[in-house]
Design an enzyme around this catalytic site. Structure first.
Site, PDB file in Angstrom:
ATOM      1  N   ASP A  61       0.999  -1.406   0.136  1.00  0.00           N
ATOM      2  CA  ASP A  61      -0.197   0.137  -0.145  1.00  0.00           C
ATOM      3  C   ASP A  61       0.600   1.411   0.161  1.00  0.00           C
ATOM      4  O   ASP A  61       1.828   0.886  -0.543  1.00  0.00           O
ATOM      5  CB  ASP A  61      -0.757  -0.507   1.461  1.00  0.00           C
ATOM      6  CG  ASP A  61      -2.081   0.663   1.002  1.00  0.00           C
ATOM      7  OD1 ASP A  61      -2.552   1.648   0.442  1.00  0.00           O
ATOM      8  OD2 ASP A  61      -3.218   0.305   0.971  1.00  0.00           O
ATOM      9  N   HIS A 113      -3.565   6.247   3.951  1.00  0.00           N
ATOM     10  CA  HIS A 113      -4.244   4.900   3.086  1.00  0.00           C
ATOM     11  C   HIS A 113      -3.419   3.655   3.441  1.00  0.00           C
ATOM     12  O   HIS A 113      -4.051   2.713   4.048  1.00  0.00           O
ATOM     13  CB  HIS A 113      -3.855   5.035   1.580  1.00  0.00           C
ATOM     14  CG  HIS A 113      -4.827   4.260   0.687  1.00  0.00           C
ATOM     15  ND1 HIS A 113      -4.621   2.796   0.584  1.00  0.00           N
ATOM     16  CD2 HIS A 113      -6.530   3.990   0.271  1.00  0.00           C
ATOM     17  CE1 HIS A 113      -5.712   2.248   0.025  1.00  0.00           C
ATOM     18  NE2 HIS A 113      -6.729   3.113  -0.225  1.00  0.00           N
ATOM     19  N   SER A 125     -11.274  -0.614  -0.336  1.00  0.00           N
ATOM     20  CA  SER A 125      -9.882  -0.912   0.266  1.00  0.00           C
ATOM     21  C   SER A 125     -10.368  -1.088   1.416  1.00  0.00           C
ATOM     22  O   SER A 125      -9.363  -1.449   2.219  1.00  0.00           O
ATOM     23  CB  SER A 125      -9.161   1.022   0.068  1.00  0.00           C
ATOM     24  OG  SER A 125      -9.030   0.657  -1.423  1.00  0.00           O
TER      25      SER A 125
END
Length: 480
Positions: A61, A136, A447
């Site tokens: 990620d 994220h 996600s």
């Protein structure tokens, strides 16, 4: 980088499986684990602590914010001896940022910079290391392994104890993503290291936009195939493209995850001048003093160029699915509006933080609002403070944005495989990624659903360490 002639010549080598262009992929809590009933699994809860903490999850990620309390290693024993990874030093990141929870960290930028130029040329905040500047990667990884942290919320919303699905598991992060994009070359390098390091599970909340490329010309399909051969379960997000035939990461050996809702929502009611109340959604946590403001449609406001002293709430309409919601909000703010009501018939329940007050409403509420504005001489409204509501039914329901099948590469294999909580999930965040420095954020997408399934895989791996990826995938998909 290879020239076309060099690529052709290399592909003719009998030892080369495939040669393909390095394409770009994009990056696709306090209540969700309680909603899923994870704490009520007797077999897992009875396991000794050392067995629970022997599972290693690799997350590919945007990196990690290691100072987050979600990565504290209190109560964990030594790092499993079989782990071969390392904490690679870089900008604002040293091996001392790792601990018994965060046991590995690597980053990759050669592929990205070969395509896009130096990271410095983007003039955006970044760290040339495994440190996360976007939030994220921190969010997704803490959903899986986050330690218990009490009194967590986003400005009071969703208040409670944040935790991952398997707080005792270990984490190794691999960062191939920069400014929300990740090249195939860097993704494959991350896969290679994760496999070598000895992770049990690889979780990816990223993928190419639709349509899906054929399996052996697409990095995630290839990397996950090699991981699968080594007994590593790969869980990946299906994407957020709304429509049929848009699901990505659909290779048969990948556990492909769509998004669904939980039984919690964050309403911010719209009180009209006629005392009618419309249900809306937003992040509005500053006291509004109970003041009513005039209402005006965005098109009318743009035509009249209303000066900022005439504070109004502007009603905007999402005309196309691809419309930029943040762009509309910025236009209202710069035009002097004190608030925005966005008519979003598809994703009205997805929270969006903003400087000015703003809410999303659906079609039914929009019709009521239209009737009021067109029949009232001086229409006014007030956006109320957002509240947290739990016990919402029906839940779960498929999130409208979640990419859908059928599988465009292998139609006989149904994809996505499963759904998991992916709407308004509260988890750890990078404080440098937003204007207001926050440590926990509420975000939506596949996600967020993918790491929920990755954590369930870790639970199964703890109880059944010798199960194959196929057995684990089957157990998850066929358990009601």
């Amino acid at each position: 980088m290879l020239t076309p002639d060099q690529a052709t010549k290399l592909s003719e080598n009998e030892d080369v499986v495939s040669v393909f262009e390095s394409r770009m992929s994009r990056l696709h809590t306090t209540n969700s684990w309680k909603f899923l009933g994870i704490d009520s699994i007797p077999k897992y809860n009875k396991l000794p602590k050392d067995i629970q903490s022997d599972v290693i999850i690799g997350v590919i990620d945007s990196g990690v914010w290691p100072e987050s309390q979600s990565y504290n290693d209190y109560g964990l024993g030594p790092v499993p001896a079989r782990f071969k990874g390392e904490c690679v030093s870089g900008q604002n990141f040293t091996r001392y940022n790792c601990n018994r929870k965060l046991i590995g960290a690597r980053y990759y930028s050669k592929g990205f910079e070969a395509v896009n130029g130096p990271l410095e040329s983007f003039n955006q905040t970044f760290f040339r290391s495994a440190r996360d500047s976007e939030g994220h990667g921190t969010h997704t990884s803490s959903i899986i392994v986050g330690s218990k942290v009490s009194n967590v919320s986003l400005y009071g919303l969703g208040s409670g104890t944040a935790r991952g699905g398997v707080p005792s598991a270990r984490l190794s992060v691999y960062k191939p993503c920069w400014f929300e994009e990740c090249t195939d070359a860097d993704i494959l390098a991350a896969f290679s290291d994760a496999i070598h390091d000895g992770v049990d599970i690889i979780s990816l909340s990223l993928g190419q936009g639709p349509p899906q490329q054929i399996y052996f010309e697409e990095a995630i399909s290839i990397g996950s195939f090699h991981a699968f051969q080594k007994g590593i379960v790969v869980s990946a997000s299906a994407g957020n493209s709304f429509f049929a035939e848009t699901a990505t990461n659909v290779a048969p050996w990948i556990l492909t995850v769509g998004a669904s809702t939980v039984d919690r929502e964050f309403p911010s009611y719209l009180l009209l001048g006629n005392l009618k109340q419309l249900k809306a959604f937003g992040v509005n946590t500053k006291p509004d003093q109970g003041k009513q403001y005039s209402l005006i449609y965005g098109a009318d406001a743009a035509a009249s160029r209303i000066p900022s002293r005439n504070a109004r709430i502007v009603v905007c309409i999402l005309e196309e699915l691809g419309d930029d919601r943040n762009e509309k909000l910025t236009a209202v703010e710069e035009g002097g509006g004190v608030g925005m009501i966005l008519v979003d018939p598809l994703a009205k329940y997805i929270l969006r933080e903003s400087v000015i007050q703003s809410v999303l409403i659906g079609e039914a509420e929009a019709e009521e609002l239209y009737k009021y504005i067109t029949t009232e001489k001086n229409p006014t409204a007030r956006i109320s403070l957002t509240v947290t509501s739990v016990g919402i039914k029906p839940a779960p329901a498929i999130a409208v944005f979640s990419s859908k099948g059928p599988n465009v590469i292998t139609p006989d294999i149904i994809k996505p495989d499963i759904t998991a909580p992916g709407v308004n999930i509260l988890a750890a965040w990078s404080p440098v990624s937003t204007a207001n420095s926050i440590n926990y954020n509420i975000v939506s997408g596949t996600s967020m659903s993918c790491p929920h399934v990755s954590a369930v895989v870790a639970l199964l791996k703890s109880v059944h360490p010798y199960w194959t990826p196929a057995a684990i995938k089957s157990a998850i998909m066929t358990t009601g």
